[in-house]
Design an enzyme around this catalytic site. Sequence first.
Site, short mmCIF file in Angstrom:
data_model
loop_
_atom_site.label_atom_id
_atom_site.label_comp_id
_atom_site.label_asym_id
_atom_site.label_seq_id
_atom_site.Cartn_x
_atom_site.Cartn_y
_atom_site.Cartn_z
N GLU A 126 0.84 -1.21 0.00
CA GLU A 126 0.00 0.00 0.00
C GLU A 126 0.87 1.26 0.00
O GLU A 126 0.57 2.25 -0.69
CB GLU A 126 -0.93 0.00 1.22
CG GLU A 126 -1.82 1.24 1.24
CD GLU A 126 -2.67 1.35 2.51
OE1 GLU A 126 -3.11 0.31 3.03
OE2 GLU A 126 -2.87 2.49 2.97
N CYS A 194 -8.42 3.29 8.32
CA CYS A 194 -9.78 2.97 7.87
C CYS A 194 -10.67 2.50 9.02
O CYS A 194 -10.18 2.10 10.08
CB CYS A 194 -9.72 1.92 6.77
SG CYS A 194 -9.39 0.27 7.39
N SER A 222 0.42 -9.24 7.12
CA SER A 222 -0.79 -8.40 7.18
C SER A 222 -0.59 -7.30 8.21
O SER A 222 -0.45 -7.57 9.40
CB SER A 222 -2.00 -9.28 7.55
OG SER A 222 -3.03 -8.48 8.08
N ASN A 224 -2.61 -4.85 9.38
CA ASN A 224 -3.62 -4.64 10.43
C ASN A 224 -3.62 -5.77 11.45
O ASN A 224 -3.87 -5.55 12.63
CB ASN A 224 -5.01 -4.39 9.80
CG ASN A 224 -5.67 -5.65 9.33
OD1 ASN A 224 -6.35 -6.31 10.09
ND2 ASN A 224 -5.47 -6.01 8.07
#
Length: 306
Positions: A126, A194, A222, A224
């Site tokens: 990202e 988010c 990952s 998060n």
Amino acid sequence: MRVILAQPRGFCAGVVRAIEIVERAIDKFGPPVYVRHEIVHNRHVVESLKAKGAQFVEELDEVPAGAVTIFSAHGVSRAVEDDAEGRGLQVIDATCPLVEKVHLEGQRYAARGREVVLIGHAGHPEVIGTIGQIPGTVHLVSKVEDVAKLKIAHPDQLAFVTQTTLSIDDTRQIVDALRARFPGIVGPNTKDICYATQNRQVAVRELAELADAILVIGASNSSNSNRLRELAEERGVPSYLIEGVEALDWSWLSGVETLGITAGASAPERLVQELIDALGKFTDIQVSVLPGREEHTHFRLPAQLA
Ligand code: SF4
């Protein structure tokens, strides 16, 4: 043993949409459809899509000219978009709309002549995508200490944006350090993080109040999911990130009377249920779910598939 499940946990709307995009593209165009990078950071999801006809590639030169190609939920740089266009690929973009929102914010700041600071983790797809979407200079900051090292040409013309899956607490500290050093900086505070990341962090904090140990289901890459494990650990609760029940070390449960379970935004609920089934075979368990927060976010599919 009491087993308490965090609420919410597991799939977010961006992940649901990305998976649906791949499945619908296979239905509509027939296999194979090519997916650049892991569509979301979860091996189980990737394997199940492979079985349906998705072919995962690292770079676009592995994709035959003209083929249907899907960009992952993490987003891509402008250079990748241009490369796909140059190769005549039929692109379907599964970038999460909340990542796209950060791209647009950064582009707006750059258009107004501001240098942009991106708060995020180096090397995360990202972050690579967001840096590559914002024209001009983008400075990456991952921790508070990085703020002192920034070399900014025009400190009064500075803005920041953030990765979507960061720790709210850590990000707030970095934003405070940025504001202290550059009082004129503008940015969204922690609002780029988010809703799904925020909700799962709030839920794991509640879980940490109750549990003697916490298992977070999610992939090691990952973002998060890693933040959930760290948050629980920071609250003094031994916490472990596991891809699934097969990675559980049963010695972690020794002396645990109340076990908390949560799952990152790219981890299927099936993995939580498999873990509970295995725990039930290991000992007597009483399962409950925290009231938590209900999520109703749903993102529309791209026009090619809607
Ligand atoms: S974690 Fe957040 S930003 Fe990432 S895909 Fe899910 S909703 Fe989108």
